[in-house]
Design an enzyme around this catalytic site. Structure first.
Site, PDB file in Angstrom:
ATOM      1  N   THR A 169       0.815  -1.202   0.000  1.00 57.71           N
ATOM      2  CA  THR A 169       0.000   0.000   0.000  1.00 57.71           C
ATOM      3  C   THR A 169       0.857   1.264   0.000  1.00 57.71           C
ATOM      4  O   THR A 169       1.907   1.302   0.620  1.00 57.71           O
ATOM      5  CB  THR A 169      -0.879  -0.004   1.268  1.00 57.71           C
ATOM      6  N   ARG A 197     -11.667  -9.621  -3.121  1.00 58.71           N
ATOM      7  CA  ARG A 197     -10.874  -9.588  -1.894  1.00 58.71           C
ATOM      8  C   ARG A 197     -10.588  -8.147  -1.501  1.00 58.71           C
ATOM      9  O   ARG A 197     -10.169  -7.336  -2.305  1.00 58.71           O
ATOM     10  CB  ARG A 197      -9.564 -10.343  -2.084  1.00 58.71           C
ATOM     11  N   VAL A 198     -10.856  -7.821  -0.230  1.00 57.55           N
ATOM     12  CA  VAL A 198     -10.566  -6.480   0.289  1.00 57.55           C
ATOM     13  C   VAL A 198      -9.585  -6.617   1.433  1.00 57.55           C
ATOM     14  O   VAL A 198      -9.816  -7.376   2.370  1.00 57.55           O
ATOM     15  CB  VAL A 198     -11.857  -5.786   0.790  1.00 57.55           C
ATOM     16  N   GLY A 199      -8.492  -5.896   1.369  1.00 57.49           N
ATOM     17  CA  GLY A 199      -7.507  -5.922   2.437  1.00 57.49           C
ATOM     18  C   GLY A 199      -7.844  -4.948   3.535  1.00 57.49           C
ATOM     19  O   GLY A 199      -8.964  -4.411   3.624  1.00 57.49           O
ATOM     20  N   ASP A 200      -6.864  -4.655   4.395  1.00 58.31           N
ATOM     21  CA  ASP A 200      -7.117  -3.760   5.513  1.00 58.31           C
ATOM     22  C   ASP A 200      -6.982  -2.288   5.157  1.00 58.31           C
ATOM     23  O   ASP A 200      -7.420  -1.412   5.902  1.00 58.31           O
ATOM     24  CB  ASP A 200      -6.181  -4.090   6.681  1.00 58.31           C
TER      25      ASP A 200
END
Length: 204
Positions: A169, A197-200
């Site tokens: 990121t 998919r979703v990350g933080d």
């Protein structure tokens, strides 16, 4: 109060062949954000400008340099937050948007919501007139080749988390001359991630 902006291009072991481009890109992003602050811009303006600079730079895993999911598509996550009001906006799994951080800001300022995802985020982008781009314009030749070599999700995840080649990121934080703080992040996620998919990164 002295205005300051700090940026990062991802916490990973940068390969020698792109180390200079990465450092140059981070410096350019910092200059963009700093320029905004020197002109009297807000911390929110500064972090958006800095992150946009990295989204426009193909060396970073955000915007134009993003990795591909299992379907060979780019899905992007971004967030922005205004410390003065504690307002925030985010998008996740959005497609065909060069600067998702700006779309996240629009969610913060033009909706009653905190996050929009996938099709909903793209519909909102269309509604406000944000330009969309073909996937190919957001993918480098290097990334396309890497995706072709490693199409299995497990391989992609292990490589990104366990090897020096994984991107990460990008982000920025700023304090403006009024003492207000803001932050923003943007990412293309993990190569060969599952669709949706979703990350933080975009999570408050």
């Amino acid at each position: 109060m002295k205005a300051v902006v700090v940026v990062h291009g991802g916490a990973w072991a940068i390969p020698d062949e792109i180390s200079k481009a990465s450092v140059d890109g981070v410096k350019a992003a910092a200059r963009d954000g700093s320029s905004v602050l020197r002109r009297g811009g807000s911390a929110v303006d500064a972090v958006e400008s800095a992150v946009r600079a990295m989204e426009d730079n193909t060396v970073f895993d955000a915007g134009h340099g993003s990795v591909l999911n299992t379907d060979g598509e780019v899905e992007l996550d971004a967030i922005i937050m205004d410390g003065r009001t504690l307002a925030s906006g985010a998008v996740s799994s959005v497609r065909n948007i060069a600067n998702p951080v700006s779309l996240a800001r629009a969610v913060m300022e033009k909706t009653d919501h905190v996050m929009l995802t996938s099709r909903g985020a793209n519909l909102f982008a269309k509604k406000i007139g944000m330009v969309t781009l073909p996937t190919d314009t957001l993918v480098t030749e290097y990334e396309r080749n890497e995706w072709e070599k490693h199409k299995k999700y497990v391989t992609g995840v292990k490589e990104l988390f366990n090897s020096q080649w994984g991107h990460d990121t990008v982000g920025a934080v700023a304090v403006d001359c009024s003492g207000n703080v803001a932050c923003a992040t943007s990412t293309g996620g993990i190569r060969n991630k599952m669709v949706g998919r979703v990350g933080d990164s975009p999570i408050i």
